[in-house]
Scaffold this motif. Structure first.
Motif, PDB file in Angstrom:
ATOM      1  N   LYS A   1      14.816  66.693 -62.573  1.00 32.52           N
ATOM      2  CA  LYS A   1      14.065  65.455 -62.715  1.00 32.52           C
ATOM      3  C   LYS A   1      14.526  64.689 -63.956  1.00 32.52           C
ATOM      4  O   LYS A   1      14.848  65.266 -64.989  1.00 32.52           O
ATOM      5  N   GLU A   2      14.535  63.365 -63.823  1.00 36.13           N
ATOM      6  CA  GLU A   2      14.970  62.524 -64.934  1.00 36.13           C
ATOM      7  C   GLU A   2      14.228  61.195 -64.902  1.00 36.13           C
ATOM      8  O   GLU A   2      13.942  60.644 -63.845  1.00 36.13           O
ATOM      9  N   ILE A   3      13.921  60.688 -66.090  1.00 36.82           N
ATOM     10  CA  ILE A   3      13.366  59.345 -66.254  1.00 36.82           C
ATOM     11  C   ILE A   3      14.490  58.431 -66.713  1.00 36.82           C
ATOM     12  O   ILE A   3      15.147  58.694 -67.731  1.00 36.82           O
ATOM     13  N   SER A   4      14.744  57.374 -65.964  1.00 35.25           N
ATOM     14  CA  SER A   4      15.800  56.434 -66.351  1.00 35.25           C
ATOM     15  C   SER A   4      15.287  55.480 -67.420  1.00 35.25           C
ATOM     16  O   SER A   4      14.072  55.349 -67.643  1.00 35.25           O
ATOM     17  N   GLY A   5      16.227  54.804 -68.071  1.00 33.34           N
ATOM     18  CA  GLY A   5      15.842  53.814 -69.061  1.00 33.34           C
ATOM     19  C   GLY A   5      15.014  52.706 -68.452  1.00 33.34           C
ATOM     20  O   GLY A   5      14.036  52.238 -69.033  1.00 33.34           O
ATOM     21  N   GLY A   6      15.390  52.277 -67.238  1.00 29.31           N
ATOM     22  CA  GLY A   6      14.645  51.224 -66.555  1.00 29.31           C
ATOM     23  C   GLY A   6      13.225  51.642 -66.232  1.00 29.31           C
ATOM     24  O   GLY A   6      12.281  50.850 -66.374  1.00 29.31           O
ATOM     25  N   GLN A   7      13.069  52.903 -65.815  1.00 35.10           N
ATOM     26  CA  GLN A   7      11.729  53.409 -65.512  1.00 35.10           C
ATOM     27  C   GLN A   7      10.857  53.436 -66.756  1.00 35.10           C
ATOM     28  O   GLN A   7       9.685  53.038 -66.713  1.00 35.10           O
ATOM     29  N   LEU A   8      11.425  53.910 -67.858  1.00 31.93           N
ATOM     30  CA  LEU A   8      10.634  53.974 -69.083  1.00 31.93           C
ATOM     31  C   LEU A   8      10.274  52.579 -69.577  1.00 31.93           C
ATOM     32  O   LEU A   8       9.143  52.332 -70.011  1.00 31.93           O
ATOM     33  N   LYS A   9      11.220  51.662 -69.502  1.00 30.83           N
ATOM     34  CA  LYS A   9      10.948  50.282 -69.932  1.00 30.83           C
ATOM     35  C   LYS A   9       9.798  49.666 -69.158  1.00 30.83           C
ATOM     36  O   LYS A   9       8.958  48.956 -69.715  1.00 30.83           O
ATOM     37  N   GLN A  10       9.758  49.910 -67.853  1.00 37.10           N
ATOM     38  CA  GLN A  10       8.765  49.273 -66.989  1.00 37.10           C
ATOM     39  C   GLN A  10       7.500  50.107 -66.797  1.00 37.10           C
ATOM     40  O   GLN A  10       6.600  49.702 -66.068  1.00 37.10           O
ATOM     41  N   HIS A  11       7.450  51.275 -67.434  1.00 36.57           N
ATOM     42  CA  HIS A  11       6.256  52.119 -67.317  1.00 36.57           C
ATOM     43  C   HIS A  11       5.054  51.383 -67.900  1.00 36.57           C
ATOM     44  O   HIS A  11       5.063  50.949 -69.047  1.00 36.57           O
ATOM     45  N   LYS A  12       4.001  51.247 -67.103  1.00 35.74           N
ATOM     46  CA  LYS A  12       2.833  50.473 -67.508  1.00 35.74           C
ATOM     47  C   LYS A  12       1.796  51.361 -68.192  1.00 35.74           C
ATOM     48  O   LYS A  12       1.520  52.471 -67.750  1.00 35.74           O
ATOM     49  N   VAL A  13       1.242  50.826 -69.268  1.00 38.61           N
ATOM     50  CA  VAL A  13       0.234  51.548 -70.041  1.00 38.61           C
ATOM     51  C   VAL A  13      -0.871  50.579 -70.449  1.00 38.61           C
ATOM     52  O   VAL A  13      -0.648  49.381 -70.585  1.00 38.61           O
ATOM     53  N   LYS A  14      -2.059  51.132 -70.647  1.00 33.66           N
ATOM     54  CA  LYS A  14      -3.168  50.346 -71.155  1.00 33.66           C
ATOM     55  C   LYS A  14      -3.375  50.691 -72.616  1.00 33.66           C
ATOM     56  O   LYS A  14      -3.574  51.857 -72.962  1.00 33.66           O
ATOM     57  N   ILE A  15      -3.304  49.682 -73.454  1.00 34.62           N
ATOM     58  CA  ILE A  15      -3.419  49.914 -74.898  1.00 34.62           C
ATOM     59  C   ILE A  15      -4.391  48.907 -75.523  1.00 34.62           C
ATOM     60  O   ILE A  15      -4.669  47.853 -74.946  1.00 34.62           O
ATOM     61  N   PRO A  16      -4.909  49.228 -76.716  1.00 35.57           N
ATOM     62  CA  PRO A  16      -5.765  48.269 -77.422  1.00 35.57           C
ATOM     63  C   PRO A  16      -4.950  47.055 -77.884  1.00 35.57           C
ATOM     64  O   PRO A  16      -3.723  47.079 -77.907  1.00 35.57           O
ATOM     65  N   LYS A  17      -5.668  46.015 -78.271  1.00 36.06           N
ATOM     66  CA  LYS A  17      -4.993  44.868 -78.864  1.00 36.06           C
ATOM     67  C   LYS A  17      -4.308  45.290 -80.160  1.00 36.06           C
ATOM     68  O   LYS A  17      -4.749  46.219 -80.837  1.00 36.06           O
ATOM     69  N   HIS A  18      -3.254  44.576 -80.481  1.00 34.19           N
ATOM     70  CA  HIS A  18      -2.478  44.927 -81.672  1.00 34.19           C
ATOM     71  C   HIS A  18      -3.349  44.963 -82.924  1.00 34.19           C
ATOM     72  O   HIS A  18      -3.209  45.857 -83.767  1.00 34.19           O
ATOM     73  N   THR A  19      -4.266  44.008 -83.046  1.00 30.62           N
ATOM     74  CA  THR A  19      -5.128  43.961 -84.236  1.00 30.62           C
ATOM     75  C   THR A  19      -6.021  45.198 -84.323  1.00 30.62           C
ATOM     76  O   THR A  19      -6.295  45.704 -85.418  1.00 30.62           O
ATOM     77  N   ASP A  20      -6.475  45.702 -83.168  1.00 32.21           N
ATOM     78  CA  ASP A  20      -7.305  46.906 -83.160  1.00 32.21           C
ATOM     79  C   ASP A  20      -6.494  48.144 -83.538  1.00 32.21           C
ATOM     80  O   ASP A  20      -7.001  49.048 -84.206  1.00 32.21           O
ATOM     81  N   ILE A  21      -5.242  48.180 -83.090  1.00 31.90           N
ATOM     82  CA  ILE A  21      -4.368  49.307 -83.427  1.00 31.90           C
ATOM     83  C   ILE A  21      -4.119  49.364 -84.933  1.00 31.90           C
ATOM     84  O   ILE A  21      -4.194  50.424 -85.559  1.00 31.90           O
ATOM     85  N   MET A  22      -3.827  48.199 -85.519  1.00 33.26           N
ATOM     86  CA  MET A  22      -3.449  48.165 -86.929  1.00 33.26           C
ATOM     87  C   MET A  22      -4.600  48.505 -87.867  1.00 33.26           C
ATOM     88  O   MET A  22      -4.375  48.830 -89.032  1.00 33.26           O
ATOM     89  N   LYS A  23      -5.839  48.478 -87.368  1.00 25.60           N
ATOM     90  CA  LYS A  23      -6.971  48.896 -88.197  1.00 25.60           C
ATOM     91  C   LYS A  23      -6.847  50.363 -88.604  1.00 25.60           C
ATOM     92  O   LYS A  23      -7.392  50.780 -89.619  1.00 25.60           O
ATOM     93  N   TYR A  24      -6.134  51.130 -87.790  1.00 27.03           N
ATOM     94  CA  TYR A  24      -5.998  52.568 -88.028  1.00 27.03           C
ATOM     95  C   TYR A  24      -4.650  52.934 -88.652  1.00 27.03           C
ATOM     96  O   TYR A  24      -4.358  54.115 -88.815  1.00 27.03           O
ATOM     97  N   ASN A  25      -3.856  51.938 -89.012  1.00 26.47           N
ATOM     98  CA  ASN A  25      -2.495  52.224 -89.468  1.00 26.47           C
ATOM     99  C   ASN A  25      -2.456  53.082 -90.725  1.00 26.47           C
ATOM    100  O   ASN A  25      -1.686  54.043 -90.800  1.00 26.47           O
ATOM    101  N   SER A  26      -3.291  52.753 -91.697  1.00 30.10           N
ATOM    102  CA  SER A  26      -3.246  53.515 -92.952  1.00 30.10           C
ATOM    103  C   SER A  26      -3.706  54.953 -92.735  1.00 30.10           C
ATOM    104  O   SER A  26      -3.162  55.890 -93.333  1.00 30.10           O
ATOM    105  N   THR A  27      -4.693  55.146 -91.856  1.00 33.21           N
ATOM    106  CA  THR A  27      -5.188  56.493 -91.566  1.00 33.21           C
ATOM    107  C   THR A  27      -4.117  57.338 -90.908  1.00 33.21           C
ATOM    108  O   THR A  27      -3.843  58.466 -91.327  1.00 33.21           O
TER     109      THR A  27
END
Length: 211
Positions: free
Chosen positions: A155-181
């Protein structure tokens, strides 16, 4: 010898990350929206001028032998000529190294500039998202990526597959609240690995003197 991290810190990082995903509004993006996905390559082993240089070069085998959060080098290194005359690339510090075959899912963070073979599809954190977030996200997404893998021999994951892999993430501003931690957590784990390396070196030196 396998490097043993402080499991409490690893679990703490995972638990905080899960709480972030479960406590805020998420948006759908692809991996290529949060970093640059890039592959690796292997210089010709028939040309000795490509090998034993000062550029660290790793394969998934290096991560299987030494499971650790941060990786600075493997068993082999290449020269500038090897870098220039192959498809491998010099990846910057904090690139997330993700093995895409044989097996899928080894994860580590580049401690310094490093090159990889074609068994990696690495993610460079160059789009404003911190390296720790991409690392934790790929760790969480690994089971899904394995399920999406193709191949008859292995089994292998291609570069194209990884690039297009869909994920649900918080907004960038919400992520950066935890950056120092998270940055503090990951730097502490990096320090623990350094201390463990020093202890292993002392132990090996003592064993050589005794035996």
């Amino acid at each position: 010898m396998v490097i043993i991290l402080n499991d409490n810190l690893v679990d703490l990082a995972q638990n905080i990350f899960n709480k972030i995903l479960n406590s805020t509004k998420l948006e759908l993006v692809t991996i290529s929206d949060i970093g640059t996905v890039t592959g690796g390559g292997t210089p010709s082993k028939k040309n000795s001028t490509y090998w034993n240089g000062n550029i660290p070069w790793i394969s998934p085998k290096d991560l299987s032998n030494h499971i650790r959060l941060f990786t600075s080098h493997g068993e082999n290194s290449i020269t500038q000529a090897g870098l220039k005359n192959s498809s491998t690339k010099l990846l910057p510090k904090n690139t997330i190294l993700f093995s895409s075959r044989a097996p899928i899912g080894y994860l580590s963070i580049a401690k310094n500039q490093i090159a990889t073979n074609q068994g990696f599809k690495s993610v460079i954190p160059d789009k404003g998202y911190p390296y720790w977030f991409i690392f934790e996200l790929l760790k969480t997404e690994t089971p899904r990526l394995i399920n999406e893998a193709n191949g008859s021999t292995f089994k292998e994951i291609s570069g194209g597959q990884l690039k297009q892999h869909k994920v649900k993430i918080p907004k960038h501003t919400d992520i950066m609240k935890y950056n120092s931690t998270f940055d503090a957590l990951f730097q502490k784990m990096n320090q623990l690995e350094k201390e463990n390396d020093t202890l292993n070196q002392i132990k090996n030196n003592l064993l050589r003197k005794l035996f």
